[in-house]
Structure formats: C-alpha cells, structure tokens
Scaffold this motif. Structure first.
Motif, PDB file in Angstrom:
ATOM      1  N   ASP A 522       0.940  -0.679   0.135  1.00  0.00           N
ATOM      2  CA  ASP A 522       0.090   0.097   0.074  1.00  0.00           C
ATOM      3  C   ASP A 522       0.836   1.157   0.011  1.00  0.00           C
ATOM      4  OD1 ASP A 522      -2.668  -0.908  -0.200  1.00  0.00           O
ATOM      5  OD2 ASP A 522      -2.460  -1.710   2.350  1.00  0.00           O
ATOM      6  N   THR A 523       2.253   1.043   0.232  1.00  0.00           N
ATOM      7  CA  THR A 523       2.867   2.533   0.652  1.00  0.00           C
ATOM      8  C   THR A 523       3.557   2.537  -0.700  1.00  0.00           C
ATOM      9  OG1 THR A 523       5.013   1.498   1.528  1.00  0.00           O
ATOM     10  CG2 THR A 523       3.400   1.860   2.768  1.00  0.00           C
ATOM     11  N   ILE A 524       3.852   1.152  -1.809  1.00  0.00           N
ATOM     12  CA  ILE A 524       4.307   1.669  -2.752  1.00  0.00           C
ATOM     13  C   ILE A 524       3.881   1.651  -4.159  1.00  0.00           C
ATOM     14  CG2 ILE A 524       6.715   1.018  -1.853  1.00  0.00           C
ATOM     15  CD1 ILE A 524       4.588  -1.580  -4.043  1.00  0.00           C
ATOM     16  N   HIS A 525       2.537   1.249  -4.362  1.00  0.00           N
ATOM     17  CA  HIS A 525       1.960   1.065  -5.565  1.00  0.00           C
ATOM     18  C   HIS A 525       1.319   2.321  -6.432  1.00  0.00           C
ATOM     19  CE1 HIS A 525      -1.497   1.460  -3.476  1.00  0.00           C
ATOM     20  NE2 HIS A 525      -2.168   1.801  -4.294  1.00  0.00           N
ATOM     21  N   ASN A 526       1.922   3.405  -5.769  1.00  0.00           N
ATOM     22  CA  ASN A 526       1.292   4.858  -6.543  1.00  0.00           C
ATOM     23  C   ASN A 526       2.725   5.538  -6.776  1.00  0.00           C
ATOM     24  OD1 ASN A 526      -1.011   4.908  -5.948  1.00  0.00           O
ATOM     25  ND2 ASN A 526      -0.857   5.514  -4.172  1.00  0.00           N
ATOM     26  N   ARG A 527       3.712   5.351  -6.823  1.00  0.00           N
ATOM     27  CA  ARG A 527       5.080   5.589  -7.422  1.00  0.00           C
ATOM     28  C   ARG A 527       5.277   4.998  -8.994  1.00  0.00           C
ATOM     29  NH1 ARG A 527       9.875   4.520  -3.958  1.00  0.00           N
ATOM     30  NH2 ARG A 527       9.228   4.778  -1.880  1.00  0.00           N
ATOM     31  N   THR A 528       5.035   6.318  -9.756  1.00  0.00           N
ATOM     32  CA  THR A 528       5.127   6.131 -11.165  1.00  0.00           C
ATOM     33  C   THR A 528       6.258   6.673 -11.765  1.00  0.00           C
ATOM     34  OG1 THR A 528       3.178   7.730 -11.294  1.00  0.00           O
ATOM     35  CG2 THR A 528       2.304   5.510 -10.922  1.00  0.00           C
ATOM     36  N   GLU A 529       6.791   7.897 -10.982  1.00  0.00           N
ATOM     37  CA  GLU A 529       8.094   8.791 -11.507  1.00  0.00           C
ATOM     38  C   GLU A 529       9.085   8.212 -12.337  1.00  0.00           C
ATOM     39  OE1 GLU A 529      10.919  13.012 -10.456  1.00  0.00           O
ATOM     40  OE2 GLU A 529       8.879  12.155  -9.191  1.00  0.00           O
ATOM     41  N   MET A 530       9.419   8.468 -13.549  1.00  0.00           N
ATOM     42  CA  MET A 530      10.294   8.325 -14.323  1.00  0.00           C
ATOM     43  C   MET A 530      11.719   9.077 -14.040  1.00  0.00           C
ATOM     44  SD  MET A 530      10.222   5.148 -15.743  1.00  0.00           S
ATOM     45  CE  MET A 530      11.380   5.373 -16.778  1.00  0.00           C
TER      46      MET A 530
END
Length: 747
Positions: A522-530
């Motif tokens: 739940d703490t990492i699934h929203n990471r999308t930045e490159m």
C-alpha cells in the motif's frame, strides 16, 4: 500352559500393570476414606454446633428471663396477688398503690420483701420498685420521692423519654460516697408487665454485680473445656465464665466486637454466637469449645467397625486390580504381536526392556508423525497452489474460509535457511494465526488469517511482528537478515492470489533500502515517476579520467534515486542505463587498447540493495576512470588537453574557435581536431556544446539567475536557441531541469 499366580508376578510387565491398578485402588480408597472422614467430621461439628446453640439458648433464657423472673414473680406472688382486680379498671400494681400507697405499714412491707429477696439471692446489689403516679421509690432500706439527686433518677428519665428500652439488662457504673465505683447490671421490669408508653404505672429495678454474671455462667457450664461469654458491644460490656483469663477475655472481645455472625470455627475451636438479632436488644451470648474428633465422638465399637469396613474395601480393591490386570494384559500382548507384524520398522530397538504401553505409544507416535508429515506436505502443496491462483474454490484446504480476511507476506532470507527461520517464527506470540509455505530454501510465503477489519491496522500488526525477527546482520553491517513484502488485504479467499502478487511486488521494493527490509504494498503501488538523467557528463569524465567529476556524478545519481516518488522499474532502468554506459566506455577503450579483462566487462553490478549497487557502480566507475587517467598520463597530449580544458571552462562565455586553441597548445588545427576525436570520442564542436550545456546544468542547480542570463554566461546569446539545444540533449527544458532538481533536494 496355564499361568500360575507366581509366574504372573515374575513377569515385569504384569507386575507394573498390577502395581498401577493397585496404586489407583489405594488412592481411591484413601480418597473415599478422606471423604467419609470429612463428612463424619462435619456431621460431628454440626452436631456439636447444634448442641452448643441449644445450650446457649438455655443460657440466654436463664439470664434474660428465668433469673430476673425470680424477683418479679416473688414480688407479684408476695405483694400483688392480694389485690382485687376483678372490676378490670386497674392492674394489680396500680390497685396496690391506690389502696396502700399512703399506708406506711404496707410500704414497709414492700421494703422488707425486697430486702428478703436480696438476701436470698447472693450477688444481688439491690431491688427497688418505683411507683410512677406518686413518684415514690421503695428499696430494701428506704422509700423516698425521686428527685434529681436520687440514684435512679437518670434511668427513670431515660425510660420516660423512650431512649432506654425495658425488659433487658443494662450495664452501668455506680459511684458511692467513698468514691468507690461498682460495675452493675440492671434489669428493668414495667408494671403492668410489658406495658409501654402511657400504660406504664411503675418499674422494678434489679441490680446485680458484674462478678455475679461470672458465677451464673460457671453454674451453666457443661464441660471443663467449654467457655461462656455475655457481651453487649454498644454498652462495651463483656463477662465470661471463670475459666477465661483477662488476656483471653480481651481477645474474645476483639473477635465478638467485629463480625460475630462470621465466627463458627476458628483455631480448632467451635465459636457459637446467639442473640443480637432482636430490635433494641444488643446482648450476645457466645460459647467457645474445642472441636471434637469424629472418632472421639463415636463409640469404640463403631470406630472398629469403620476400620474393618475400610480394610475390607481395600482388600476387595486389590483383588479387583489383580483381575483387571489379568484381563488387560492379554489383549495388550495380542496388540503388540499385530503391530510387530504390520509396522515392524516402527518398533523400538530394545522392545523387550520397555513397557508394553510405551511400545504401543512409540509405534502410534511414529504412525501419527508420518500421517501429520504427509498431511502437512499436502496442505503446503494446496496452499502454494492457492497462492498461485491455480486452485479451485472447491479444492481449498479446510482451514480457508471463503468469507475470511487474509494477508500474504513473501519473505526472502539472506542468512538463515527456511527451516531455522520457521522455527524462530513459530516461537513468536502472534495476534493472528499464520500458515507458512516454504517455496525454496531461501524463500517463504506467510498466509495470515487476519482478525482486524482495517488493512492499515493489520499491516502494522504484521510489520511489528516481523520486526522482532529482523535483527541486523553482524557480517553485513546495517543489512537485515531477511527482506519481506506485505501484500494488501484480501477480503475474500478468491483474492488471496492477488495479495500474493502484491507481496511479491512489495518484496522487490526491498531493494530500495531506504524503505527498510519490510515493505508494504500500500505504500509503494502509487509510485510512477521516471527520473531524467544526462549521462554524457559521466561518459566525458570517464573518457578524460576525471576522478572528481566521476565522484560528483555518482553522488548526484545516488541522491536522485532516493526520491520517494520513483518506481522500482524506473530505478532499475536508470541502473541499466549507467551499466550500459560503463560497458560502452570499456568496449571503446578495449577496441583501442586492451585495458579491461572480459570478467570485468561482463560482471553484473546489481546487489541485494540499492546502496550496495551504488557502491559497486562507484567502484567500477573509479576503476575505469583510474585506468583511463593512468593511460592518458602516459601520453604527452594529456597535459595539453588538461590545459585546453581549463581554458575552455574559464572562457565558455566567449566564442572559442579551434584556431584559438591551436595557438594556445602550439599544435596544428588539423592535429588538434584529430586528437579531440581520439581522446574524447567526439568532435571539437560537440565537445564545446557538451561543455557549455554541462556548465549550464551546474548553474541551473546552484544559481538563482534567469535562463537568459545563464545562456549568456555559457556562450549562447540567443536564449531560445540555448533552450532548444538543452532540450535536445537532456529531454527537458532548463526550467524543468531546475525544478526537478529542487524537488529532489526537498525530498
């Protein structure tokens, strides 16, 4: 051959069997005896208590009714029975006073009667009669009008006010003219008998000495060990029989002044208390006597009969034990023979020296262990299939409920093997039940049966539990002994496979050591930045052997990869790009001169954590840069190009041509251009463009000037043209580059 009694007891197994039953029989017999003795003891004590209560009832009746009744009855029979009350208008006491109240002879007759009564009852201090209508008091020695200084003025006043109840004993102190004081008990009768309020015509006062109570109680004792007491707590009065000493009397006062109703058996003594329950009557009568043994309470013949019955029952129990041993032993032998025939491999090596029941237990334990082992393997296989999502709902293990809540945790071990880790894990106290699936010697999956409805609370509970198993490795410094990924909450059994996939993704994120060894999905699934990186400065620094520039780039690269918004894929992609760059530089260098071994060229740079990987990349970069720097130092052009690089860095704002550099270096333009291509791998114009743009990046990171001013500072008079060149090289505009760097610093 038929076994005899002697041969049976020669057998060790039979002796042990018989001894076991015999011990059970003896224990049961003793328990029954203890129960019977306890019942007999309670019955004897209850009988003793009933007898004591009856005795106390007699004592109470004597002290409160019979003894004072002697004086009352004597007065009535001697004085009042001569009065005629047939008309019913008055009682005998009132009629006596109306007829003889002024007759001195009759008054003297009453006084004489009282004197005779006192003389006939030793221990009596005085008996007096009070005629209310004439306020006249008659005692054995005088008659007088009652006034404030009269001896019983206070008693009469309290009786008239209703604050003192008649028909009971009253403890009081009496002072005499020689300043002596006596403790008296006064009993008060009303006339007519039991009259109250306005119906009272007079009173009779019976005064006895306190010591006389002791004599009365002594006369009522049944046995030498019995002790009698008379107590009034509100009046602070206590008197006992003569066999009670002063200290003992004080101790009984403390007992009876507390909770007399709770006293029954204390210190092997039977304490019986009677009285104190009638309204207005606070007198207690107590009996204290030793508890009597049931054997002493029974006759000798009864005791011998009880002993004989007990011994008979014990002998009967031993005979029954022998019979049961014989019947039990034969089936056990048959069972052992069958077990040996069917499960010989599980039989103990020294079965002849062991008890038959231990042999059976050993065989059954072995069978049970095998069954549990096979069942556990089957359950593990089912759980593994369930986690993989290849198990149908009708094939779920029994422990999996469709409406349950579950969380999957994937664990990767770095030190312990799976069996050792599982042993440590099972020793933990857990709030949620957990099943362990061993996927490989270094990988496990944990299926938690969650009680909490909130996913955050469940994840926190699991994290705290795993933390207790994650000590830092003594060999690895700050590297934990394992990494774990916690999946999301599965509110239905069908979603367990999804939680497993999420746990696998979270476990991969343990590579980013900033998150710690335990990562929640739940703490990492929203990471999308490159991330956006320009790798040319590193390539140029490597080719030039510029160690400080290499160090600076690696530091900035490591800092940028620590941002909390980067996905793991973005970090891995960046690491792959820098790895490809290093490979490219090494291949180019090897094409000109064999500088690096093939093992260094194709060695994998990825480690357990990002920090370790960056350290290896740093080491590889410094190794490559060091090789190139040492190679360049062997060429005469190194100093020249170092001088030219310094000149270029200082005059980037100016229009630097190849002719200008040729004059400074003392070399031809053609030769200098060819050397630029050899040393830096790019043309002179490309080198100048890269140098200007690298300088612009430094100013954008550390300077607050506008883009136009920075473009002018690095030699671009046309700001839009500078922005175009910058975006072509780095993929972002100068302002985007500056903002991205500031965001990275703030995080």
């Amino acid at each position: 051959m038929k076994w005899t009694l002697h041969r049976r007891f020669q057998n060790l197994y039979f002796r042990r069997l018989f001894l076991s039953y015999a011990i059970v029989t003896i224990v049961i017999s003793l328990l029954c005896g203890a129960i019977l003795y306890g019942n007999a003891k309670r019955a004897a004590e209850d009988k003793q208590e009933r007898d004591s209560r009856n005795k106390l009832s007699q004592v109470k009746t004597y002290v409160e009714e019979l003894y004072p009744g002697i004086f009352k009855n004597a007065f009535i029979s001697e004085i009042l029975t001569t009065m005629n009350t047939a008309n019913g208008a008055d009682d005998a006491f009132t009629s006596f006073y109306q007829e003889y109240g002024h007759n001195l002879y009759q008054i003297y007759r009453v006084a004489n009667h009282l004197k005779t009564t006192v003389s006939a009852n030793p221990g009596t201090e005085s008996v007096s009669v009070y005629f209310k209508n004439s306020n006249l008091m008659v005692d054995p020695y005088a008659y007088y009008k009652v006034n404030a200084v009269s001896p019983k003025y206070g008693l009469i006043a309290e009786l008239e006010q209703g604050s003192l109840a008649p028909d009971q004993w009253l403890s009081r102190s009496v002072s005499y003219e020689d300043k002596l004081t006596d403790q008296l008990l006064t009993y008060i009768y009303t006339f007519p008998i039991q009259a109250r309020g306005g119906d009272i015509s007079g009173y009779m006062f019976i005064d006895i000495y306190k010591d006389h109570i002791r004599d009365m109680l002594d006369g009522l004792l049944n046995s030498q060990g019995e002790k009698l007491l008379m107590v009034n707590v509100p009046q602070r009065f206590i008197a006992g029989s003569g066999n009670i000493g002063k200290e003992e009397l004080d101790r009984y006062w403390m007992m009876l002044a507390g909770s007399p109703a709770a006293l029954t058996r204390k210190d092997d003594q039977l304490v019986t208390v009677l009285g104190g329950q009638s309204p207005g009557n606070d007198w207690l009568f107590a009996s204290v006597q030793p508890l009597v043994s049931p054997f002493l309470a029974s006759s000798a013949s009864t005791n011998w009969q009880a002993v004989a019955i007990g011994l008979g029952l014990l002998l009967l129990g031993l005979l029954i034990s022998y019979y049961i041993s014989v019947k039990t032993y034969k089936p056990v032998q048959i069972l052992l023979r069958k077990l040996r025939e069917t499960n010989g491999g599980l039989f103990p090596a020294q079965a002849q020296q062991q008890n038959e029941f231990k042999i059976v237990e050993s065989v059954l334990s072995g069978l049970n262990h095998k069954v549990r082992q096979l069942s556990g393997e089957l359950d593990d296989n089912k759980l593994a299939a369930l986690l993989g999502g290849i198990l149908g709902e009708d094939e779920y293990p029994e422990k999996i409920r469709a409406d349950g809540r579950y969380v999957v945790v994937n664990v990767k071990l770095r030190q312990d093997n799976a069996k050792l880790w599982k042993a440590k894990f099972r020793k933990l106290s857990r709030s949620n039940r957990c099943e362990i699936v061993e996927r490989s010697p270094a990988e496990l999956s944990l299926l938690y049966f969650v009680q909490e409805a909130d996913s955050d609370t469940a994840a926190l509970s699991i994290r705290e539990e795993l933390k207790r198993l994650a000590p830092l490795s003594p060999e690895g410094g700050d590297v934990a002994s394992f990494a774990a990924g916690i999946g999301g909450m599965a509110d239905h059994s069908e979603w367990i496979a999804r939680s497993y996939e999420q746990a696998a993704i979270a476990l991969r994120y343990a590579f980013l050591d900033r998150l710690g060894p335990i990562v929640e999905y739940d703490t990492i699934h929203n990471r999308t930045e490159m991330p956006v990186f320009a790798y040319e400065p590193l390539e140029n620094a490597l080719r030039a052997g510029d160690i400080p520039a290499i160090e600076q780039f690696v530091d900035e690269f490591a800092l940028a990869l620590q941002r909390d918004t980067l996905s793991l894929e973005a970090v891995e992609f960046s690491l792959m790009q820098i790895t490809m760059l290093l490979s490219k530089v090494m291949i180019d260098m090897n094409s000109q001169e064999r500088m690096y071994s093939p093992s260094l060229l194709f060695r994998d740079l990825r480690q357990e954590t990002l920090r370790e990987t960056i350290a290896v990349i740093r080491e590889r970069c410094l190794q490559i840069g060091g090789h190139i720097r040492r190679r360049l130092l062997h060429h005469a052009q190194h100093d020249v190009f170092h001088k030219l690089k310094a000149y270029i860095d200082e005059h980037l704002r100016e229009d630097i041509s190849l002719d200008t550099l040729s004059e400074i270096a003392g070399l031809s333009t053609h030769y200098l251009s060819r050397q630029f291509k050899e040393v830096h791998g790019v043309s002179f114009l490309e080198y100048m463009t890269n140098a200007r743009l690298e300088r612009a990046c430094e100013l954008l990171r550390g300077d607050r000037r506008s883009v136009t001013e920075i473009a002018d500072q690095v030699g671009y008079s046309n700001a839009p043209y500078f922005c175009t060149k910058f975006k072509n090289k780095y993929g972002v505009t100068p302002m985007q580059y500056r903002n991205s760097y500031r965001v990275a610093l703030e995080e």
